[in-house]
Design a protein around this motif. Structure first.
Motif, PDB file in Angstrom:
ATOM      1  N   PHE A  49       0.942  -1.209   0.084  1.00 17.16           N
ATOM      2  CA  PHE A  49       0.199  -0.254   0.320  1.00 17.16           C
ATOM      3  C   PHE A  49       0.422   1.086  -0.608  1.00 17.16           C
ATOM      4  CE2 PHE A  49      -2.062  -3.525   1.881  1.00 17.16           C
ATOM      5  CZ  PHE A  49      -3.331  -3.116   1.424  1.00 17.16           C
ATOM      6  N   PRO A  50       0.649   1.919  -0.959  1.00 15.10           N
ATOM      7  CA  PRO A  50       1.761   2.845  -0.895  1.00 15.10           C
ATOM      8  C   PRO A  50       1.461   4.096   0.143  1.00 15.10           C
ATOM      9  CG  PRO A  50       0.634   3.076  -3.459  1.00 15.10           C
ATOM     10  CD  PRO A  50       0.224   1.607  -2.615  1.00 15.10           C
ATOM     11  N   VAL A  51       2.666   5.169  -0.261  1.00 14.79           N
ATOM     12  CA  VAL A  51       2.843   6.572   1.231  1.00 14.79           C
ATOM     13  C   VAL A  51       2.779   7.112  -0.111  1.00 14.79           C
ATOM     14  CG1 VAL A  51       3.837   7.147   2.903  1.00 14.79           C
ATOM     15  CG2 VAL A  51       3.580   4.858   3.049  1.00 14.79           C
ATOM     16  N   VAL A  55       0.639  13.869   2.711  1.00 16.56           N
ATOM     17  CA  VAL A  55       0.929  12.685   3.418  1.00 16.56           C
ATOM     18  C   VAL A  55      -0.219  11.598   4.036  1.00 16.56           C
ATOM     19  CG1 VAL A  55       2.813  10.580   3.897  1.00 16.56           C
ATOM     20  CG2 VAL A  55       2.845  13.066   3.542  1.00 16.56           C
ATOM     21  N   PHE A  56      -0.087  11.010   2.514  1.00 20.83           N
ATOM     22  CA  PHE A  56      -1.355   9.266   3.236  1.00 20.83           C
ATOM     23  C   PHE A  56      -0.718   8.399   2.219  1.00 20.83           C
ATOM     24  CE2 PHE A  56      -2.197  10.736  -1.110  1.00 20.83           C
ATOM     25  CZ  PHE A  56      -3.228   9.733  -1.612  1.00 20.83           C
ATOM     26  N   ARG A  57      -1.156   7.008   3.388  1.00 18.54           N
ATOM     27  CA  ARG A  57      -1.183   5.450   2.866  1.00 18.54           C
ATOM     28  C   ARG A  57      -2.744   5.285   2.046  1.00 18.54           C
ATOM     29  NH1 ARG A  57      -3.512   1.398   5.660  1.00 18.54           N
ATOM     30  NH2 ARG A  57      -2.764  -0.243   4.441  1.00 18.54           N
ATOM     31  N   SER A  58      -2.269   4.506   0.684  1.00 17.67           N
ATOM     32  CA  SER A  58      -3.244   4.311  -0.284  1.00 17.67           C
ATOM     33  C   SER A  58      -4.020   3.379   0.505  1.00 17.67           C
ATOM     34  CB  SER A  58      -2.757   3.875  -1.554  1.00 17.67           C
ATOM     35  OG  SER A  58      -3.853   3.462  -1.831  1.00 17.67           O
ATOM     36  N   ASP A  59      -4.943   3.578   0.287  1.00 18.71           N
ATOM     37  CA  ASP A  59      -6.466   2.049   0.384  1.00 18.71           C
ATOM     38  C   ASP A  59      -6.334   0.831  -0.721  1.00 18.71           C
ATOM     39  OD1 ASP A  59      -7.307   3.176   3.061  1.00 18.71           O
ATOM     40  OD2 ASP A  59      -9.127   3.836   1.655  1.00 18.71           O
ATOM     41  N   THR A  60      -5.632   1.138  -1.688  1.00 15.37           N
ATOM     42  CA  THR A  60      -5.226   0.200  -2.941  1.00 15.37           C
ATOM     43  C   THR A  60      -3.967  -0.227  -2.485  1.00 15.37           C
ATOM     44  OG1 THR A  60      -7.233   2.004  -3.927  1.00 15.37           O
ATOM     45  CG2 THR A  60      -5.274   0.121  -6.158  1.00 15.37           C
ATOM     46  N   LEU A  74       2.716   9.120  -9.325  1.00 16.38           N
ATOM     47  CA  LEU A  74       1.351   8.419  -9.354  1.00 16.38           C
ATOM     48  C   LEU A  74      -0.131   9.257  -9.240  1.00 16.38           C
ATOM     49  CD1 LEU A  74       1.521   5.675  -5.704  1.00 16.38           C
ATOM     50  CD2 LEU A  74       1.654   5.614  -8.904  1.00 16.38           C
ATOM     51  N   PRO A  75      -1.202   9.071 -10.413  1.00 14.89           N
ATOM     52  CA  PRO A  75      -2.873   9.938  -9.878  1.00 14.89           C
ATOM     53  C   PRO A  75      -3.348  10.091  -8.792  1.00 14.89           C
ATOM     54  CG  PRO A  75      -2.903   8.235 -10.736  1.00 14.89           C
ATOM     55  CD  PRO A  75      -1.695   8.049 -11.009  1.00 14.89           C
ATOM     56  N   VAL A  76      -3.985  11.200  -7.923  1.00 15.44           N
ATOM     57  CA  VAL A  76      -4.143  11.081  -7.129  1.00 15.44           C
ATOM     58  C   VAL A  76      -5.814  12.202  -6.838  1.00 15.44           C
ATOM     59  CG1 VAL A  76      -4.364  12.273  -4.973  1.00 15.44           C
ATOM     60  CG2 VAL A  76      -1.659  11.230  -5.719  1.00 15.44           C
ATOM     61  N   VAL A  77      -6.537  11.606  -6.587  1.00 15.97           N
ATOM     62  CA  VAL A  77      -7.307  13.271  -6.793  1.00 15.97           C
ATOM     63  C   VAL A  77      -8.236  13.094  -5.218  1.00 15.97           C
ATOM     64  CG1 VAL A  77      -8.282  11.698  -8.698  1.00 15.97           C
ATOM     65  CG2 VAL A  77      -9.747  10.858  -6.457  1.00 15.97           C
ATOM     66  N   ALA A 125     -10.984  21.151  -0.181  1.00 15.81           N
ATOM     67  CA  ALA A 125     -11.717  21.896   1.254  1.00 15.81           C
ATOM     68  C   ALA A 125     -11.673  20.368   2.146  1.00 15.81           C
ATOM     69  CB  ALA A 125     -12.654  21.824   0.936  1.00 15.81           C
ATOM     70  N   GLN A 126     -10.847  18.873   1.423  1.00 16.98           N
ATOM     71  CA  GLN A 126     -10.050  18.439   2.571  1.00 16.98           C
ATOM     72  C   GLN A 126      -8.729  17.704   1.825  1.00 16.98           C
ATOM     73  OE1 GLN A 126     -14.366  16.232   2.943  1.00 16.98           O
ATOM     74  NE2 GLN A 126     -14.002  16.669   4.923  1.00 16.98           N
ATOM     75  N   PRO A 127      -7.450  17.483   1.818  1.00 21.27           N
ATOM     76  CA  PRO A 127      -7.229  16.851   0.847  1.00 21.27           C
ATOM     77  C   PRO A 127      -6.230  16.128   1.885  1.00 21.27           C
ATOM     78  CG  PRO A 127      -5.837  19.409   1.574  1.00 21.27           C
ATOM     79  CD  PRO A 127      -7.289  19.142   1.978  1.00 21.27           C
ATOM     80  N   SER A 128      -6.518  16.248   2.998  1.00 13.43           N
ATOM     81  CA  SER A 128      -6.182  15.277   3.626  1.00 13.43           C
ATOM     82  C   SER A 128      -6.756  13.600   3.118  1.00 13.43           C
ATOM     83  CB  SER A 128      -5.790  15.473   5.661  1.00 13.43           C
ATOM     84  OG  SER A 128      -7.602  15.888   5.063  1.00 13.43           O
ATOM     85  N   ARG A 129      -8.078  13.836   2.929  1.00  9.23           N
ATOM     86  CA  ARG A 129      -9.028  12.436   2.439  1.00  9.23           C
ATOM     87  C   ARG A 129      -8.474  12.204   1.087  1.00  9.23           C
ATOM     88  NH1 ARG A 129     -14.782  12.693   3.221  1.00  9.23           N
ATOM     89  NH2 ARG A 129     -14.775  10.747   3.257  1.00  9.23           N
ATOM     90  N   ALA A 130      -7.155  12.434   0.635  1.00  7.91           N
ATOM     91  CA  ALA A 130      -7.568  12.138  -1.228  1.00  7.91           C
ATOM     92  C   ALA A 130      -6.495  10.538  -1.066  1.00  7.91           C
ATOM     93  CB  ALA A 130      -5.369  12.944  -1.114  1.00  7.91           C
ATOM     94  N   GLU A 131      -7.228   9.833  -1.868  1.00  8.89           N
ATOM     95  CA  GLU A 131      -6.415   8.817  -2.680  1.00  8.89           C
ATOM     96  C   GLU A 131      -5.926   9.106  -3.974  1.00  8.89           C
ATOM     97  OE1 GLU A 131     -11.086   6.736  -4.128  1.00  8.89           O
ATOM     98  OE2 GLU A 131     -10.930   8.085  -2.280  1.00  8.89           O
ATOM     99  N   LEU A 132      -5.439   7.593  -4.427  1.00 11.54           N
ATOM    100  CA  LEU A 132      -4.877   6.776  -5.743  1.00 11.54           C
ATOM    101  C   LEU A 132      -6.447   7.165  -6.774  1.00 11.54           C
ATOM    102  CD1 LEU A 132      -2.246   4.446  -4.999  1.00 11.54           C
ATOM    103  CD2 LEU A 132      -1.827   6.715  -5.705  1.00 11.54           C
TER     104      LEU A 132
END
Length: 85
Positions: free
Chosen positions: A11-13, A25-30, A42-45, A49-56
């Motif tokens: 799970f990439p950081v 900085v976040f750990r991907s759920d994928t 890596l593509p991130v979305v 308003a809440q960048p801490s909830r990013a995901e791949l």
């Protein structure tokens, strides 16, 4: 009983900077069976308003739920159209 050896998932950081200059900085759920090399782009979305909830930006995170809902609803749509005849 398990068949074969257990698989390891990585799970990439991910770290990125927003246009406002925030570092996130976040750990991907994928997870993947092969680790992405350090420094891989890596593509991130994310919601600005809440960048801490990013995901791949993967098929799973973007399209899996809408496709499943569409596939589950398709028989009802067909049944409704057939009953209109």
């Amino acid at each position: 009983r398990s068949k074969g050896a257990p698989r390891t998932f990585y799970f990439p950081v991910v770290e990125f900077d927003t246009p406002k200059g925030e570092s996130v900085v976040f750990r991907s759920d994928t997870g993947r069976g092969v680790p992405a090399p350090v420094g891989t782009l890596l593509p991130v979305v994310y919601d600005p308003a809440q960048p801490s909830r990013a995901e791949l930006a993967t098929f799973r995170s973007l399209w899996l739920f809408p496709v499943l809902v569409a596939l589950l609803g398709l028989p009802f749509l067909i049944a409704g159209l057939v009953s209109l005849r």
